[in-house]
Design a protein around this motif. Structure first.
Motif, PDB file in Angstrom:
ATOM      1  N   ILE A 168      -1.283  18.199   6.737  1.00  0.00           N
ATOM      2  CA  ILE A 168      -1.990  17.921   7.920  1.00  0.00           C
ATOM      3  C   ILE A 168      -3.263  18.261   8.054  1.00  0.00           C
ATOM      4  CG2 ILE A 168       0.214  17.542   9.179  1.00  0.00           C
ATOM      5  CD1 ILE A 168      -0.287  20.347  10.360  1.00  0.00           C
ATOM      6  N   SER A 169      -3.955  19.196   7.024  1.00  0.00           N
ATOM      7  CA  SER A 169      -5.255  19.735   7.039  1.00  0.00           C
ATOM      8  C   SER A 169      -6.103  18.647   6.249  1.00  0.00           C
ATOM      9  CB  SER A 169      -5.136  20.833   6.092  1.00  0.00           C
ATOM     10  OG  SER A 169      -4.637  20.755   4.731  1.00  0.00           O
ATOM     11  N   LYS A 170      -5.491  17.718   5.595  1.00  0.00           N
ATOM     12  CA  LYS A 170      -6.023  16.566   4.796  1.00  0.00           C
ATOM     13  C   LYS A 170      -6.651  15.577   5.741  1.00  0.00           C
ATOM     14  CE  LYS A 170      -4.859  18.158   0.172  1.00  0.00           C
ATOM     15  NZ  LYS A 170      -6.319  18.830   0.145  1.00  0.00           N
ATOM     16  N   GLU A 171      -7.861  14.871   5.331  1.00  0.00           N
ATOM     17  CA  GLU A 171      -8.205  13.538   6.132  1.00  0.00           C
ATOM     18  C   GLU A 171      -7.012  12.464   5.940  1.00  0.00           C
ATOM     19  OE1 GLU A 171     -12.361  11.493   6.414  1.00  0.00           O
ATOM     20  OE2 GLU A 171     -11.460  10.974   4.661  1.00  0.00           O
ATOM     21  N   GLN A 172      -6.895  11.620   6.757  1.00  0.00           N
ATOM     22  CA  GLN A 172      -5.951  10.317   6.679  1.00  0.00           C
ATOM     23  C   GLN A 172      -6.793   9.279   7.302  1.00  0.00           C
ATOM     24  OE1 GLN A 172      -1.882   9.414   8.012  1.00  0.00           O
ATOM     25  NE2 GLN A 172      -1.685  10.623   6.192  1.00  0.00           N
ATOM     26  N   LYS A 173      -6.739   8.121   6.796  1.00  0.00           N
ATOM     27  CA  LYS A 173      -7.395   6.909   7.397  1.00  0.00           C
ATOM     28  C   LYS A 173      -6.109   5.926   7.493  1.00  0.00           C
ATOM     29  CE  LYS A 173     -12.119   7.499   5.941  1.00  0.00           C
ATOM     30  NZ  LYS A 173     -13.228   7.168   5.434  1.00  0.00           N
ATOM     31  N   LYS A 174      -6.133   5.036   8.537  1.00  0.00           N
ATOM     32  CA  LYS A 174      -5.161   3.878   8.561  1.00  0.00           C
ATOM     33  C   LYS A 174      -6.171   2.699   8.779  1.00  0.00           C
ATOM     34  CE  LYS A 174      -0.810   5.654   9.567  1.00  0.00           C
ATOM     35  NZ  LYS A 174       0.643   5.564  10.432  1.00  0.00           N
ATOM     36  N   ALA A 175      -5.484   1.318   8.571  1.00  0.00           N
ATOM     37  CA  ALA A 175      -5.898   0.160   8.678  1.00  0.00           C
ATOM     38  C   ALA A 175      -4.975  -0.758   8.755  1.00  0.00           C
ATOM     39  CB  ALA A 175      -6.812  -0.081   7.463  1.00  0.00           C
ATOM     40  N   ILE A 176      -5.259  -2.030   9.252  1.00  0.00           N
ATOM     41  CA  ILE A 176      -4.319  -3.128   9.256  1.00  0.00           C
ATOM     42  C   ILE A 176      -4.389  -4.098   8.527  1.00  0.00           C
ATOM     43  CG2 ILE A 176      -5.779  -4.363  11.187  1.00  0.00           C
ATOM     44  CD1 ILE A 176      -3.240  -4.932  12.872  1.00  0.00           C
ATOM     45  N   ILE A 177      -3.379  -5.063   8.028  1.00  0.00           N
ATOM     46  CA  ILE A 177      -3.673  -5.994   7.011  1.00  0.00           C
ATOM     47  C   ILE A 177      -3.764  -7.490   7.930  1.00  0.00           C
ATOM     48  CG2 ILE A 177      -2.307  -7.320   5.113  1.00  0.00           C
ATOM     49  CD1 ILE A 177      -3.292  -4.527   4.188  1.00  0.00           C
ATOM     50  N   THR A 178      -4.775  -8.065   7.190  1.00  0.00           N
ATOM     51  CA  THR A 178      -5.362  -9.183   8.151  1.00  0.00           C
ATOM     52  C   THR A 178      -4.700 -10.593   7.537  1.00  0.00           C
ATOM     53  OG1 THR A 178      -7.138  -9.662   6.527  1.00  0.00           O
ATOM     54  CG2 THR A 178      -7.656  -8.381   8.309  1.00  0.00           C
ATOM     55  N   LYS A 179      -3.873 -10.618   6.652  1.00  0.00           N
ATOM     56  CA  LYS A 179      -2.929 -11.495   6.121  1.00  0.00           C
ATOM     57  C   LYS A 179      -2.046 -11.170   5.224  1.00  0.00           C
ATOM     58  CE  LYS A 179      -4.441 -14.360   3.069  1.00  0.00           C
ATOM     59  NZ  LYS A 179      -5.168 -15.727   2.437  1.00  0.00           N
ATOM     60  N   ASP A 180      -0.816 -12.177   4.907  1.00  0.00           N
ATOM     61  CA  ASP A 180       0.024 -11.716   3.809  1.00  0.00           C
ATOM     62  C   ASP A 180      -0.528 -11.529   2.594  1.00  0.00           C
ATOM     63  OD1 ASP A 180       1.668 -12.023   6.017  1.00  0.00           O
ATOM     64  OD2 ASP A 180       2.730 -13.747   5.133  1.00  0.00           O
ATOM     65  N   VAL A 181      -0.076 -10.218   1.990  1.00  0.00           N
ATOM     66  CA  VAL A 181      -0.864 -10.181   0.639  1.00  0.00           C
ATOM     67  C   VAL A 181       0.016  -9.317  -0.318  1.00  0.00           C
ATOM     68  CG1 VAL A 181      -1.999  -7.867   1.634  1.00  0.00           C
ATOM     69  CG2 VAL A 181      -3.090  -9.183  -0.146  1.00  0.00           C
ATOM     70  N   PRO A 182      -0.253  -9.544  -1.528  1.00  0.00           N
ATOM     71  CA  PRO A 182       0.410  -8.782  -2.576  1.00  0.00           C
ATOM     72  C   PRO A 182      -0.179  -7.571  -2.928  1.00  0.00           C
ATOM     73  CG  PRO A 182      -0.413 -10.421  -3.821  1.00  0.00           C
ATOM     74  CD  PRO A 182      -1.020 -10.625  -2.334  1.00  0.00           C
ATOM     75  N   VAL A 183       0.437  -6.297  -3.109  1.00  0.00           N
ATOM     76  CA  VAL A 183      -0.180  -5.008  -3.404  1.00  0.00           C
ATOM     77  C   VAL A 183      -0.140  -4.975  -5.073  1.00  0.00           C
ATOM     78  CG1 VAL A 183      -0.273  -2.549  -3.088  1.00  0.00           C
ATOM     79  CG2 VAL A 183       0.547  -4.226  -1.179  1.00  0.00           C
ATOM     80  N   LYS A 184      -1.061  -4.734  -5.828  1.00  0.00           N
ATOM     81  CA  LYS A 184      -1.000  -4.592  -7.164  1.00  0.00           C
ATOM     82  C   LYS A 184      -1.116  -3.028  -7.555  1.00  0.00           C
ATOM     83  CE  LYS A 184      -1.199  -9.119  -7.796  1.00  0.00           C
ATOM     84  NZ  LYS A 184      -0.267  -9.623  -8.537  1.00  0.00           N
ATOM     85  N   SER A 185      -0.708  -3.219  -8.752  1.00  0.00           N
ATOM     86  CA  SER A 185      -0.576  -1.671  -9.183  1.00  0.00           C
ATOM     87  C   SER A 185      -2.095  -1.253  -9.861  1.00  0.00           C
ATOM     88  CB  SER A 185       0.365  -1.624 -10.607  1.00  0.00           C
ATOM     89  OG  SER A 185      -0.123  -2.761 -11.557  1.00  0.00           O
ATOM     90  N   SER A 186      -3.073  -2.078 -10.282  1.00  0.00           N
ATOM     91  CA  SER A 186      -4.227  -1.896 -10.544  1.00  0.00           C
ATOM     92  C   SER A 186      -5.356  -2.983 -10.097  1.00  0.00           C
ATOM     93  CB  SER A 186      -4.540  -1.573 -11.922  1.00  0.00           C
ATOM     94  OG  SER A 186      -4.441  -2.931 -12.865  1.00  0.00           O
TER      95      SER A 186
END
Length: 569
Positions: A168-186
């Motif tokens: 909890i001492s480290k920065e954290q950012k969140k965002a929203i996904i704008t369309k269906d999308v695959p998440v890639k390994s690289s």
């Protein structure tokens, strides 16, 4: 008959224009191939499945570093003692005598019973929902019970078999996904699809670079999406940085007085450049109890120091006869260590101190590890109040009870500062005359702190002597007397016509003369010799300097010291 015509082989000329057409044709074919593969990769590559539980700590997959598997029992996450030692507390300790685990982190010191649903945090006891378990000879600890100690949030995601732990001492950012999308390994064109997320889903944004965002999905998977597929990035938690009490180099002076004396009256005194004073407020008695020597004069001393902007890190000493045994008994008993720690904490609160200076000397070599444990357990309690822990140690080479009783690496790692008492190279108990602190000896010892002991330079305070020793030898070369002479009195003690010889290795003047049939010797500490030692602080970017002891300095010494030191770290 007409003449027969010979058929000629026609050769096309490859013009620049034809070359360009050929390149365009090849590019189109390759684009179609790559697009087809990318399409297949996007939609048809099977997502990776975890066979065992994976561990993500602060958005880094550390599963390959696990020494033992993670256990999930009754919805509790259990991590082995070895792995907690690897990822959080390398000094985690099994106290077999009291049947408990001791763990420290930041400003917290906790114990967990191996038999009951009980734990304590900084001395406050509480019951736990889950308790420590043992399986196949391995101790497993419920991580949820340590979240306030390690300062973490943790979660087990059953569908992906992933445990996430976030500091909890480290920065954290969140965002929203704008369309269906695959998440890639690289970020490569052809990359494995590790997850798929729908429009409107939230992700943790780890970083963004070259049009790609590295993210963590709600299922705990780490991967990449194009930056234009995320929106409304918000910082939900700021980075918490530890503020140093003293931002410039430490300039400390010990203000020593005996247990039978009272604190000195410093009314009206100004110590130019000094930012820390360390009076002899505390000592351990023959029963192992913390005794204070403060009184009304000590309270006035505290007011004087704070009114002049000096921080107060009083000495806590184990000085006195019989302390070798008493100190050993304290260090080797958890309950006695905690009793002493609690006494120190209470004193710091009562007198509104800024820190402490541990000056434990004359200890057993075999107690080295347990003295380190004392510091490991004490430091979080002191830091929890925003105070500083500094620990005095001797040079790395020497006798068992003077030098080999310190684990300098651990002390330098745990405490805020480790103070190298760079003097008494030849001390009061020496059977040979010699320098108090030769430059070559100080420099060599300091290198061992930095390299062999691997201590951060900014945590090392170099302590210098404000005295020299005058040695008296008989005609046979035997020492019959020695005495410490304050730097302010050296010229008064030495004969006016004595010849001084500069030793460039020691960076000191040496004098030798006869008196009443005996030989007198002195290696002189003066402004020139001290200037050489102070250069070691600046050249090695040390954390500061300490002077032993107040009252031995000559006029304008503090201004000289301030001018020689470079203040900024």
């Amino acid at each position: 008959m007409g003449k027969s015509k010979k058929l000629k082989k026609v050769k096309w000329k490859t013009t620049g224009k034809n070359k360009n057409i050929k390149k365009v044709f090849i590019f189109i074919i390759m684009t179609i191939i790559i697009g087809t593969i990318a399409y297949i990769a996007n939609d048809y590559i099977i997502l990776g499945k975890n066979k065992n539980i994976n561990l993500i700590i602060n958005n880094r997959n550390v599963t390959s570093n696990l020494k033992k598997e993670i256990l999930i029992e009754d919805d509790e996450i259990y991590i082995s003692k070895q792995d907690l030692g690897n990822f959080f507390d390398k000094y985690i300790y099994e106290d077999t005598k009291n049947d408990q685990i001791i763990t420290t982190y930041g400003t917290k010191m906790a114990t967990m019973s191996l038999q009951e649903n009980k734990m304590s945090i900084n001395g406050a006891s509480k019951e736990t929902y889950a308790k420590v378990i043992e399986k196949d000879g391995t101790i497993y600890i419920p991580i949820e019970e340590l979240k306030d100690v390690y300062g973490i949030e943790n979660k087990y995601i059953e569908e992906s078999k992933i445990v996430t732990i976030d500091s909890i001492s480290k920065e954290q950012k969140k965002a929203i996904i704008t369309k269906d999308v695959p998440v890639k390994s690289s970020k490569r064109i052809i990359a494995k699809t590790i997850d798929r997320i729908r429009q409107g889903s939230y992700v943790i944004v780890i970083s963004e670079e070259n049009g790609y965002a590295r993210i963590r999905t709600e299922s705990g998977q780490l991967g990449y999406v194009k930056s234009d597929k995320i929106a409304n990035t918000v910082t939900i938690r700021e980075e918490m940085k530890e503020e140093k009490q003293i931002k410039e180099k430490v300039n400390l002076v010990w203000d020593y007085y005996s247990t039978t004396a009272t604190a000195p009256d410093r009314t009206g005194e100004k110590l130019d450049g000094v930012n820390v004073v360390s009076p002899a407020f505390f000592y351990i008695d023959s029963k192992g109890q913390l005794k204070e020597n403060i009184g009304e004069s000590g309270k006035e001393y505290i007011n004087w120091a704070h009114n002049n902007g000096y921080k107060i890190w009083p000495m806590v000493q184990n000085a006195g006869d019989g302390m070798l045994k008493v100190t050993s008994e304290i260090m080797n008993d958890y309950e006695k260590r905690q009793e002493l720690i609690n006494q120190i904490v209470i004193a710091c609160v009562r007198y509104k101190l800024d820190g402490i200076n541990l000056d434990f000397e004359n200890m057993k070599k075999e107690d080295k590890e347990m003295y380190s444990r004392f510091i490991i357990e004490l430091t979080p309690r002191i830091k929890d109040m925003g105070l500083v822990v500094s620990v005095d140690v001797t040079a790395p080479d020497g006798s068992e009870t003077w030098s080999l009783c310190f684990d300098r690496h651990v002390i330098g790692d745990v405490a805020d500062y480790i103070v190298f008492m760079a003097y008494d190279q030849y001390g009061a108990s020496s059977n040979k005359a010699g320098t108090t602190a030769g430059y070559d000896w100080v420099e060599l010892s300091l290198k061992k702190f930095l390299t062999t002991e691997e201590i951060e330079s900014e945590k090392i305070i170099l302590a210098i002597p404000l005295y020299s020793r005058l040695w008296t030898e008989n005609s046979s070369g035997e020492i019959i007397k020695q005495s410490a002479v304050a730097i302010k009195s050296i010229e008064k003690v030495l004969p006016s016509n004595v010849l001084k010889n500069w030793n460039d290795n020691l960076k000191q003047y040496y004098v030798e003369y006869q008196e009443e049939g005996n030989i007198k010797k002195m290696w002189i500490e003066d402004q020139r010799s001290l200037k050489e030692k102070i250069s070691l602080v600046n050249n090695n970017n040390l954390g500061g300097i300490a002077s032993w002891v107040k009252g031995m300095e000559y006029e304008n010494f503090w201004t000289f010291l301030k001018n020689e030191m470079k203040g900024e770290l």
